[in-house]
Design an enzyme around this catalytic site. Structure first.
Site, PDB file in Angstrom:
ATOM      1  N   PHE A   5      -4.288   2.976  14.934  1.00  0.00           N
ATOM      2  CA  PHE A   5      -4.716   3.982  13.957  1.00  0.00           C
ATOM      3  C   PHE A   5      -5.817   3.355  13.118  1.00  0.00           C
ATOM      4  CE2 PHE A   5      -1.923   7.793  13.389  1.00  0.00           C
ATOM      5  CZ  PHE A   5      -1.164   7.634  14.534  1.00  0.00           C
ATOM      6  N   ASN A  54       0.854  -1.194   0.000  1.00  0.00           N
ATOM      7  CA  ASN A  54       0.000   0.000   0.000  1.00  0.00           C
ATOM      8  C   ASN A  54       0.889   1.242   0.000  1.00  0.00           C
ATOM      9  OD1 ASN A  54       0.597   0.813   2.838  1.00  0.00           O
ATOM     10  ND2 ASN A  54      -0.263  -1.213   3.210  1.00  0.00           N
ATOM     11  N   ASP A  90      -4.141  -6.592   5.256  1.00  0.00           N
ATOM     12  CA  ASP A  90      -5.093  -7.483   5.924  1.00  0.00           C
ATOM     13  C   ASP A  90      -5.005  -8.902   5.366  1.00  0.00           C
ATOM     14  OD1 ASP A  90      -6.227  -5.691   7.733  1.00  0.00           O
ATOM     15  OD2 ASP A  90      -7.418  -4.767   6.144  1.00  0.00           O
ATOM     16  N   LYS A 113     -13.609  -0.161  15.377  1.00  0.00           N
ATOM     17  CA  LYS A 113     -12.316  -0.875  15.358  1.00  0.00           C
ATOM     18  C   LYS A 113     -11.678  -0.885  16.750  1.00  0.00           C
ATOM     19  CE  LYS A 113     -10.586  -0.627  10.710  1.00  0.00           C
ATOM     20  NZ  LYS A 113      -9.903   0.143   9.698  1.00  0.00           N
ATOM     21  N   PRO A 124      -2.480 -12.154  10.369  1.00  0.00           N
ATOM     22  CA  PRO A 124      -2.767 -11.972  11.804  1.00  0.00           C
ATOM     23  C   PRO A 124      -2.969 -10.485  12.098  1.00  0.00           C
ATOM     24  CG  PRO A 124      -0.450 -12.470  11.445  1.00  0.00           C
ATOM     25  CD  PRO A 124      -1.139 -12.657  10.124  1.00  0.00           C
ATOM     26  N   ASP A 125      -3.823 -10.176  13.061  1.00  0.00           N
ATOM     27  CA  ASP A 125      -4.034  -8.779  13.450  1.00  0.00           C
ATOM     28  C   ASP A 125      -3.034  -8.442  14.566  1.00  0.00           C
ATOM     29  OD1 ASP A 125      -4.980  -6.371  14.656  1.00  0.00           O
ATOM     30  OD2 ASP A 125      -6.825  -6.654  13.523  1.00  0.00           O
ATOM     31  N   ILE A 126      -2.027  -7.657  14.226  1.00  0.00           N
ATOM     32  CA  ILE A 126      -0.907  -7.429  15.160  1.00  0.00           C
ATOM     33  C   ILE A 126      -1.358  -6.646  16.393  1.00  0.00           C
ATOM     34  CG2 ILE A 126       1.389  -6.393  15.399  1.00  0.00           C
ATOM     35  CD1 ILE A 126       1.648  -6.836  12.300  1.00  0.00           C
ATOM     36  N   VAL A 127      -2.046  -5.531  16.142  1.00  0.00           N
ATOM     37  CA  VAL A 127      -2.408  -4.678  17.284  1.00  0.00           C
ATOM     38  C   VAL A 127      -3.402  -5.405  18.200  1.00  0.00           C
ATOM     39  CG1 VAL A 127      -4.301  -3.360  16.175  1.00  0.00           C
ATOM     40  CG2 VAL A 127      -2.917  -2.284  17.941  1.00  0.00           C
ATOM     41  N   LYS A 159       8.838 -16.891 -10.775  1.00  0.00           N
ATOM     42  CA  LYS A 159       8.027 -15.779 -11.287  1.00  0.00           C
ATOM     43  C   LYS A 159       6.785 -16.305 -12.007  1.00  0.00           C
ATOM     44  CE  LYS A 159       8.385 -11.837 -14.336  1.00  0.00           C
ATOM     45  NZ  LYS A 159       9.084 -11.302 -15.483  1.00  0.00           N
TER      46      LYS A 159
HETATM   47  O1  PMT Z   1       2.876   6.168   6.565  1.00  0.00           O
HETATM   48  P1  PMT Z   1       2.243   7.466   6.081  1.00  0.00           P
HETATM   49  O2  PMT Z   1       2.389   7.650   4.590  1.00  0.00           O
HETATM   50  O3  PMT Z   1       2.715   8.654   6.877  1.00  0.00           O
HETATM   51  O4  PMT Z   1       0.655   7.364   6.315  1.00  0.00           O
HETATM   52  C1  PMT Z   1       0.151   7.293   7.617  1.00  0.00           C
HETATM   53  C2  PMT Z   1      -1.018   6.306   7.712  1.00  0.00           C
HETATM   54  C3  PMT Z   1      -2.172   6.780   6.857  1.00  0.00           C
HETATM   55  C4  PMT Z   1      -0.550   4.912   7.270  1.00  0.00           C
HETATM   56  C5  PMT Z   1      -1.407   6.241   9.244  1.00  0.00           C
HETATM   57  O5  PMT Z   1      -1.801   7.520   9.682  1.00  0.00           O
HETATM   58  C6  PMT Z   1      -2.540   5.279   9.490  1.00  0.00           C
HETATM   59  O6  PMT Z   1      -3.714   5.594   9.393  1.00  0.00           O
HETATM   60  N1  PMT Z   1      -2.160   4.017   9.839  1.00  0.00           N
HETATM   61  C7  PMT Z   1      -3.095   2.870   9.972  1.00  0.00           C
HETATM   62  C8  PMT Z   1      -3.253   2.212   8.643  1.00  0.00           C
HETATM   63  C9  PMT Z   1      -4.147   0.991   8.689  1.00  0.00           C
HETATM   64  O7  PMT Z   1      -3.727  -0.058   8.279  1.00  0.00           O
HETATM   65  O8  PMT Z   1      -5.325   1.148   9.205  1.00  0.00           O
HETATM   66  P2  PMT Z   1      -6.432   0.003   9.388  1.00  0.00           P
HETATM   67  O9  PMT Z   1      -7.656   0.750   9.669  1.00  0.00           O
HETATM   68  O10 PMT Z   1      -6.419  -0.946   8.215  1.00  0.00           O
HETATM   69  O11 PMT Z   1      -5.940  -0.812  10.647  1.00  0.00           O
HETATM   70  C10 PMT Z   1      -6.377  -0.503  11.970  1.00  0.00           C
HETATM   71  C11 PMT Z   1      -5.268  -0.761  12.971  1.00  0.00           C
HETATM   72  O12 PMT Z   1      -4.959  -2.151  12.999  1.00  0.00           O
HETATM   73  C12 PMT Z   1      -3.945  -0.047  12.677  1.00  0.00           C
HETATM   74  O13 PMT Z   1      -3.421   0.357  13.903  1.00  0.00           O
HETATM   75  C13 PMT Z   1      -3.082  -1.135  12.042  1.00  0.00           C
HETATM   76  O14 PMT Z   1      -1.700  -0.924  12.280  1.00  0.00           O
HETATM   77  C14 PMT Z   1      -3.586  -2.368  12.767  1.00  0.00           C
HETATM   78  N2  PMT Z   1      -3.490  -3.612  12.000  1.00  0.00           N
HETATM   79  C15 PMT Z   1      -4.205  -3.803  10.867  1.00  0.00           C
HETATM   80  C16 PMT Z   1      -4.160  -5.016  10.217  1.00  0.00           C
HETATM   81  C17 PMT Z   1      -3.349  -6.061  10.757  1.00  0.00           C
HETATM   82  N3  PMT Z   1      -3.259  -7.235  10.153  1.00  0.00           N
HETATM   83  N4  PMT Z   1      -2.636  -5.841  11.870  1.00  0.00           N
HETATM   84  C18 PMT Z   1      -2.696  -4.652  12.501  1.00  0.00           C
HETATM   85  O15 PMT Z   1      -2.040  -4.466  13.529  1.00  0.00           O
END
Ligand code: PMT
Length: 406
Positions: free
Chosen positions: A327, A210, A279, A341, A309-312, A289
Site C-alpha cells: 500500500f 501513527n 519508517d 514505491k 527495516p523495510d518489511i514489504v 522515563k
Molecule cells: O488502518 P486504517 O486506519 O484502516 O488505514 C489504512 C491505511 C491508510 C493505513 C492503509 O490503507 C495504507 O495506506 N497503508 C500503508 C501505510 C504506509 O505505511 O504506507 P507507506 O507509503 O509509508 O509504505 C509503503 C508500503 O511499505 C506499505 O505497504 C507499508 O506497509 C510498507 N512498509 C513501509 C515501511 C516499512 N518500514 N516497512 C514496510 O513494509
C-alpha cells in the site's frame, strides 16, 4: 452478474422506523437473484404491513411462533433450515439484546437460534441507544457468536439526532449480503496480511506511532478468509476483534513485525502489506522515563532516529517469494509516488491511497484507491473498507493466477 442467484434469504424485520426501507430491500435482494422470505415481529407491523411484504416477496409472511396455520405451511424449524442467510433489517436495540442473551420468546429470535445459516444484523436505533454501554456490550457478544453487523451508519436520524445508529442504505445492505457469498477465488491459498500501526518505544511510557486503526487490513483479512484462503494477520496495536477463521499475531514495533512476518511468510502465496510501519525508530530506548530538563532554559528535546527495516521490500527480495502487494499512503502526487514505491520495493502491485482526504484514509470507515501494476491501473470508488476489500481480493487473486500461469 447476480451475486445472490438462487440464494435463500430470510429477512427478519423488527420494530423501527427504518422498517419502511425493508420493502425496497426485498426487491433489491430479488434483483440479485435471491429468493426472499419475510418474518416480522409484532413491533415491525406498527410500521409496515405484512401484506406489503407478502406482495413483494411472493410468499406468506410469518409473524407468530404459535400460529398453527403458519406452522402447517412451513414450520419455524423448516424455515430456519431453509435459510442460507438470515438478515435482520432493521434490528432494534431490544432485538439485539434478546438475541445476545439467547432469548427465544418470538418467531424471529427462535429462528436465529435454530438456524445453522449465517446471521447478519443491520442495527437501527437512536444514537444514544446505540452508544449505550448495554448495546455496545450486546454487539460485542453477538460478534463473538459469529453474528455479522452491517452498519450502523452515522448521520441524521428520524428523531432529529445526529450520530451513529442509522440503518445502512439498501444498496449497502445488499452489498453486505453479497459479500457473505463470495466466490472462492483464493481457495487453498495461504495469505499473510500486515495491518495497523507500529509503536516505536522512546522510553518505558512513550512511543512514536501513527493514526492507522487497522480497519483496512482487518477488512482485507476477512475478505481473504471468505474467499477461501488460510489467513495470517500480523497486526500492530489496534482495538479491533480478529475476523473469524483468521490467525492473528500481535506485534508492537516494526522490528517485531518483521520477525513475525519472516517466521511464516515462506509458505505464503500472497503477502499484502497494509500496515503503516514507522519508517524510523528512536536510536536508543531509554531504560527510564525521559525527564523534563529543569536546569537549562532549552525547551527543545533532541531525538536521534534510525531507519527501520523495510518489511514489504524484504519479502519481495526473497528468492522464493509470494505475490507481493504493498500500500502507498500519500498526501500529494499520489499515483506517481505510489508507482515509484512499487518499483523501488520490487512489488507486484501497489494500492495507492490518498490519505490527505480524511474520509478515505487513516481510521476512516470508507476508502477509495487505485491499484497499480506492471500493466495495470484500476481505480475503485469510495465504498466501505469491507466492500473495497472484497473487490481488491478478487483483483489480487486474478493477478496472482495470471502471474503463476505465465
Ligand atoms: O488502518 P486504517 O486506519 O484502516 O488505514 C489504512 C491505511 C491508510 C493505513 C492503509 O490503507 C495504507 O495506506 N497503508 C500503508 C501505510 C504506509 O505505511 O504506507 P507507506 O507509503 O509509508 O509504505 C509503503 C508500503 O511499505 C506499505 O505497504 C507499508 O506497509 C510498507 N512498509 C513501509 C515501511 C516499512 N518500514 N516497512 C514496510 O513494509
Amino acid at each position: 452478474m447476480q451475486c445472490l442467484a438462487n440464494k435463500r434469504i430470510l429477512l427478519g424485520i423488527t420494530g423501527g422506523v427504518a422498517a419502511y426501507k425493508s420493502a425496497e430491500l426485498v426487491r433489491r435482494l430479488q434483483d440479485q437473484g435471491a429468493e426472499v422470505r419475510v418474518v416480522m415481529t409484532r413491533g415491525s407491523q406498527q410500521f409496515i404491513t405484512p401484506l406489503t411484504l407478502q406482495a413483494l416477496s411472493g410468499h406468506p409472511v410469518s409473524t407468530d411462533l404459535l400460529d398453527p396455520a403458519a406452522e402447517a405451511a412451513m414450520g419455524h424449524i423448516e424455515l430456519a433450515r431453509w435459510a442460507e442467510l438470515v438478515l435482520v433489517a432493521p434490528a432494534t436495540a431490544d432485538f439485539m439484546a434478546r438475541l445476545a442473551h439467547g432469548h427465544a420468546g418470538d418467531l424471529l429470535t427462535t429462528l436465529c437460534l435454530a438456524t445453522d445459516a449465517r446471521v447478519m444484523l443491520a442495527p437501527a436505533m437512536n444514537q444514544a441507544m446505540w452508544s449505550n454501554p448495554a448495546t455496545q456490550r450486546n454487539q460485542e457478544v453477538l460478534r463473538g457468536q459469529g453474528v455479522a453487523l452491517l452498519g450502523p451508519a452515522v448521520g441524521l436520524q428520524a428523531c432529529g439526532d445526529n450520530g451513529p445508529g442509522r440503518m445502512l442504505e439498501v444498496p449497502e445492505l445488499v452489498d453486505g449480503v453479497c459479500r457473505a457469498f463470495p466466490e472462492p477465488v483464493l481457495n487453498g491459498k495461504r495469505v499473510m496480511i500486515t495491518a495497523g500501526p507500529t509503536r516505536e518505544a522512546l522510553d518505558p511510557v512513550r512511543y512514536l506511532s501513527n493514526h492507522s486503526s487497522g480497519k483496512m487490513g482487518f477488512a482485507l483479512a476477512e475478505a481473504a478468509s471468505h474467499a477461501g484462503a488460510e489467513v495470517v494477520l500480523v497486526s500492530g496495536p489496534t482495538s479491533l476483534p480478529c475476523p473469524a477463521g483468521v490467525t492473528r499475531i500481535d506485534v508492537e514495533s516494526a522490528q517485531s513485525m518483521l520477525e513475525a512476518v519472516h517466521q511464516r511468510v515462506i509458505d505464503c502465496d500472497l503477502f499484502i502489506a497494509c500496515a503503516a510501519v514507522a519508517d524510523y525508530r528512536p536510536a536508543t530506548v531509554q531504560e527510564h522515563k525521559i525527564k523534563k530538563s529543569v536546569d537549562t532554559d532549552d525547551d527543545a528535546l533532541q531525538l536521534t532516529l534510525v531507519r527501520n527495516p523495510d518489511i514489504v521490500a524484504s519479502v519481495a527480495a526473497l528468492k522464493q517469494r509470494p505475490f507481493v502487494v504493498g500500500f502507498a499512503a500519500e498526501t500529494r502526487d499520489v499515483l506517481s509516488y505510489a508507482a515509484d514505491k512499487r518499483m523501488r520495493k520490487g512489488l507486484d502491485l501497489i494500492v495507492a491511497n490518498d490519505v490527505s482526504d480524511t474520509e478515505i484514509g487513516f481510521n476512516s470507515d470508507d476508502n477509495a484507491v487505485t491499484v497499480l501494476g506492471e500493466n495495470l491501473e484500476q481505480s475503485f470508488a469510495q465504498v466501505s473498507k469491507q466492500s473495497l476489500s472484497h473487490s481488491l481480493i478478487t483483483l489480487f487473486a486474478q493477478q496472482l493466477d495470471a502471474k503463476t500461469t505465465k
